[in-house]
Design a protein around this motif. Sequence first.
Motif, PDB file in Angstrom:
ATOM      1  N   GLN A  54       0.383  -1.256  -0.504  1.00 36.99           N
ATOM      2  CA  GLN A  54       0.033  -0.030   0.127  1.00 36.99           C
ATOM      3  C   GLN A  54       1.025   1.542  -0.319  1.00 36.99           C
ATOM      4  O   GLN A  54       0.640   2.201  -0.895  1.00 36.99           O
ATOM      5  CB  GLN A  54      -0.979  -0.005   0.959  1.00 36.99           C
ATOM      6  N   GLU A  55       1.924   0.905   0.821  1.00 35.21           N
ATOM      7  CA  GLU A  55       2.566   2.578   1.071  1.00 35.21           C
ATOM      8  C   GLU A  55       3.453   2.417  -0.597  1.00 35.21           C
ATOM      9  O   GLU A  55       3.424   4.115  -1.061  1.00 35.21           O
ATOM     10  CB  GLU A  55       3.806   2.185   2.039  1.00 35.21           C
ATOM     11  N   ALA A  56       3.488   1.628  -1.319  1.00 38.27           N
ATOM     12  CA  ALA A  56       4.710   1.696  -2.100  1.00 38.27           C
ATOM     13  C   ALA A  56       3.638   2.379  -3.089  1.00 38.27           C
ATOM     14  O   ALA A  56       3.981   2.859  -4.736  1.00 38.27           O
ATOM     15  CB  ALA A  56       5.071  -0.053  -2.666  1.00 38.27           C
ATOM     16  N   ARG A  57       2.253   1.745  -3.129  1.00 37.85           N
ATOM     17  CA  ARG A  57       1.301   2.186  -4.365  1.00 37.85           C
ATOM     18  C   ARG A  57       0.855   3.368  -4.554  1.00 37.85           C
ATOM     19  O   ARG A  57       0.824   4.221  -5.172  1.00 37.85           O
ATOM     20  CB  ARG A  57       0.046   1.335  -4.382  1.00 37.85           C
ATOM     21  N   ILE A  58       0.717   4.039  -3.465  1.00 37.99           N
ATOM     22  CA  ILE A  58       0.376   5.054  -2.369  1.00 37.99           C
ATOM     23  C   ILE A  58       1.664   6.687  -2.379  1.00 37.99           C
ATOM     24  O   ILE A  58       1.164   7.313  -3.706  1.00 37.99           O
ATOM     25  CB  ILE A  58       0.486   5.583  -1.280  1.00 37.99           C
ATOM     26  N   THR A  59       2.467   6.356  -2.930  1.00 36.06           N
ATOM     27  CA  THR A  59       3.824   7.586  -3.109  1.00 36.06           C
ATOM     28  C   THR A  59       4.374   7.520  -4.311  1.00 36.06           C
ATOM     29  O   THR A  59       4.262   7.884  -5.019  1.00 36.06           O
ATOM     30  CB  THR A  59       5.755   6.286  -2.027  1.00 36.06           C
ATOM     31  N   SER A  60       3.378   6.443  -5.179  1.00 27.34           N
ATOM     32  CA  SER A  60       3.933   6.171  -6.350  1.00 27.34           C
ATOM     33  C   SER A  60       2.613   6.760  -7.281  1.00 27.34           C
ATOM     34  O   SER A  60       2.551   6.865  -8.605  1.00 27.34           O
ATOM     35  CB  SER A  60       3.644   4.551  -7.485  1.00 27.34           C
ATOM     36  N   GLY A  61       1.211   7.193  -6.346  1.00 25.38           N
ATOM     37  CA  GLY A  61       0.349   8.326  -7.481  1.00 25.38           C
ATOM     38  C   GLY A  61      -1.330   7.604  -7.475  1.00 25.38           C
ATOM     39  O   GLY A  61      -2.031   7.957  -7.670  1.00 25.38           O
ATOM     40  N   GLY A  62      -0.910   6.009  -6.387  1.00 25.09           N
ATOM     41  CA  GLY A  62      -2.080   5.187  -6.890  1.00 25.09           C
ATOM     42  C   GLY A  62      -2.711   5.228  -5.483  1.00 25.09           C
ATOM     43  O   GLY A  62      -2.541   5.722  -4.908  1.00 25.09           O
ATOM     44  N   ARG A  63      -3.713   4.505  -5.148  1.00 25.03           N
ATOM     45  CA  ARG A  63      -4.410   4.456  -4.755  1.00 25.03           C
ATOM     46  C   ARG A  63      -4.307   3.153  -4.069  1.00 25.03           C
ATOM     47  O   ARG A  63      -3.567   2.330  -4.214  1.00 25.03           O
ATOM     48  CB  ARG A  63      -5.801   3.632  -4.797  1.00 25.03           C
ATOM     49  N   ARG A  64      -4.923   3.524  -2.244  1.00 26.67           N
ATOM     50  CA  ARG A  64      -4.272   2.587  -1.390  1.00 26.67           C
ATOM     51  C   ARG A  64      -4.840   0.697  -1.693  1.00 26.67           C
ATOM     52  O   ARG A  64      -3.976  -0.351  -1.373  1.00 26.67           O
ATOM     53  CB  ARG A  64      -4.950   2.968  -0.133  1.00 26.67           C
ATOM     54  N   VAL A  65      -5.965   0.827  -2.251  1.00 23.72           N
ATOM     55  CA  VAL A  65      -6.752  -0.644  -2.516  1.00 23.72           C
ATOM     56  C   VAL A  65      -6.781  -1.123  -3.962  1.00 23.72           C
ATOM     57  O   VAL A  65      -7.309  -0.045  -4.879  1.00 23.72           O
ATOM     58  CB  VAL A  65      -8.200  -1.181  -1.815  1.00 23.72           C
ATOM     59  N   ASN A  66      -6.376  -1.518  -3.977  1.00 27.57           N
ATOM     60  CA  ASN A  66      -6.637  -2.834  -5.518  1.00 27.57           C
ATOM     61  C   ASN A  66      -7.338  -3.111  -5.369  1.00 27.57           C
ATOM     62  O   ASN A  66      -7.907  -4.493  -5.757  1.00 27.57           O
ATOM     63  CB  ASN A  66      -5.160  -3.126  -6.519  1.00 27.57           C
ATOM     64  N   LEU A  67      -8.903  -2.919  -6.067  1.00 23.95           N
ATOM     65  CA  LEU A  67     -10.127  -3.610  -6.606  1.00 23.95           C
ATOM     66  C   LEU A  67      -9.979  -5.024  -7.178  1.00 23.95           C
ATOM     67  O   LEU A  67     -10.340  -6.268  -6.350  1.00 23.95           O
ATOM     68  CB  LEU A  67     -10.937  -3.003  -6.640  1.00 23.95           C
ATOM     69  N   SER A  68      -9.099  -5.001  -8.152  1.00 23.59           N
ATOM     70  CA  SER A  68      -8.924  -6.517  -9.046  1.00 23.59           C
ATOM     71  C   SER A  68      -8.485  -7.143  -8.162  1.00 23.59           C
ATOM     72  O   SER A  68      -8.493  -8.460  -7.783  1.00 23.59           O
ATOM     73  CB  SER A  68      -8.474  -6.511 -10.439  1.00 23.59           C
ATOM     74  N   ARG A  69      -7.360  -6.675  -7.829  1.00 28.50           N
ATOM     75  CA  ARG A  69      -6.628  -7.111  -6.987  1.00 28.50           C
ATOM     76  C   ARG A  69      -7.653  -8.469  -5.541  1.00 28.50           C
ATOM     77  O   ARG A  69      -7.490  -9.430  -5.326  1.00 28.50           O
ATOM     78  CB  ARG A  69      -5.075  -6.683  -6.332  1.00 28.50           C
ATOM     79  N   GLU A  70      -8.047  -7.257  -4.894  1.00 28.73           N
ATOM     80  CA  GLU A  70      -9.037  -7.768  -4.271  1.00 28.73           C
ATOM     81  C   GLU A  70      -9.987  -9.104  -4.687  1.00 28.73           C
ATOM     82  O   GLU A  70     -10.257  -9.404  -3.821  1.00 28.73           O
ATOM     83  CB  GLU A  70     -10.037  -6.868  -3.326  1.00 28.73           C
ATOM     84  N   MET A  71     -10.666  -8.977  -5.923  1.00 33.04           N
ATOM     85  CA  MET A  71     -10.947  -9.595  -6.042  1.00 33.04           C
ATOM     86  C   MET A  71     -10.038 -10.949  -6.779  1.00 33.04           C
ATOM     87  O   MET A  71     -11.036 -12.565  -6.665  1.00 33.04           O
ATOM     88  CB  MET A  71     -11.816  -9.242  -7.130  1.00 33.04           C
ATOM     89  N   ASP A  72      -8.892 -10.615  -6.934  1.00 32.48           N
ATOM     90  CA  ASP A  72      -8.785 -12.000  -7.261  1.00 32.48           C
ATOM     91  C   ASP A  72      -8.854 -12.760  -5.603  1.00 32.48           C
ATOM     92  O   ASP A  72      -8.393 -14.277  -5.596  1.00 32.48           O
ATOM     93  CB  ASP A  72      -6.771 -11.760  -7.816  1.00 32.48           C
ATOM     94  N   VAL A  73      -8.101 -12.350  -5.361  1.00 28.42           N
ATOM     95  CA  VAL A  73      -8.097 -13.095  -3.680  1.00 28.42           C
ATOM     96  C   VAL A  73      -9.172 -13.229  -3.090  1.00 28.42           C
ATOM     97  O   VAL A  73      -9.363 -15.035  -2.810  1.00 28.42           O
ATOM     98  CB  VAL A  73      -7.834 -11.994  -2.199  1.00 28.42           C
ATOM     99  N   LEU A  74     -10.192 -13.342  -3.041  1.00 26.81           N
ATOM    100  CA  LEU A  74     -11.690 -13.384  -2.738  1.00 26.81           C
ATOM    101  C   LEU A  74     -11.782 -14.600  -3.595  1.00 26.81           C
ATOM    102  O   LEU A  74     -12.385 -15.636  -3.123  1.00 26.81           O
ATOM    103  CB  LEU A  74     -12.759 -12.262  -3.318  1.00 26.81           C
ATOM    104  N   ALA A  75     -11.352 -15.175  -4.953  1.00 30.13           N
ATOM    105  CA  ALA A  75     -11.916 -16.061  -5.975  1.00 30.13           C
ATOM    106  C   ALA A  75     -11.002 -16.915  -5.780  1.00 30.13           C
ATOM    107  O   ALA A  75     -11.486 -18.307  -5.306  1.00 30.13           O
ATOM    108  CB  ALA A  75     -11.923 -15.618  -7.340  1.00 30.13           C
ATOM    109  N   HIS A  76      -9.679 -16.724  -5.240  1.00 33.68           N
ATOM    110  CA  HIS A  76      -8.731 -17.924  -4.675  1.00 33.68           C
ATOM    111  C   HIS A  76      -9.263 -18.495  -3.902  1.00 33.68           C
ATOM    112  O   HIS A  76      -9.392 -19.330  -3.690  1.00 33.68           O
ATOM    113  CB  HIS A  76      -7.979 -16.891  -4.603  1.00 33.68           C
ATOM    114  N   TYR A  77      -9.477 -17.847  -2.492  1.00 34.45           N
ATOM    115  CA  TYR A  77     -10.536 -18.279  -0.955  1.00 34.45           C
ATOM    116  C   TYR A  77     -11.455 -19.313  -1.590  1.00 34.45           C
ATOM    117  O   TYR A  77     -11.701 -20.320  -0.968  1.00 34.45           O
ATOM    118  CB  TYR A  77      -9.938 -17.079  -0.114  1.00 34.45           C
ATOM    119  N   SER A  78     -12.062 -18.622  -2.491  1.00 39.12           N
ATOM    120  CA  SER A  78     -13.994 -19.009  -2.560  1.00 39.12           C
ATOM    121  C   SER A  78     -13.372 -20.131  -3.546  1.00 39.12           C
ATOM    122  O   SER A  78     -13.959 -21.687  -2.785  1.00 39.12           O
ATOM    123  CB  SER A  78     -14.679 -18.276  -3.171  1.00 39.12           C
TER     124      SER A  78
END
Length: 100
Positions: A54-78
């Motif tokens: 998150q720190e690297a993403r924010i420092t580079s101008g990105g957002r704290r949360v990457n929703l597509s990555r979160e969807m990948d994590v949800l699918a993996h666990y499911s």
Amino acid sequence: MTSTAPTKTAAERTGAHTDEAASLIGDARTRIDALDDRIIGLVQERMAVSAVIQEARITSGGRRVNLSREMDVLAHYSDALGRPGTALAMTLLELSRGRV
């Protein structure tokens, strides 16, 4: 002040009906407690790694949360654990996000 309550037997503490089953349950519970300690440590490690990302993403101008990555994590666990896996993944993501 000392307690006068009678000490429960192993069978009474475990709900088992034999001493053999009580012993097996007691040993298994000890193993579960150790596994829980390891799981907690891994969750804490996951949270720390997520904070770095998150720190690297924010420092580079990105957002704290990457929703597509979160969807990948949800699918993996499911996929691995079914519906309860989705709930577990949601909890892990919530713990790992920090304040949003």
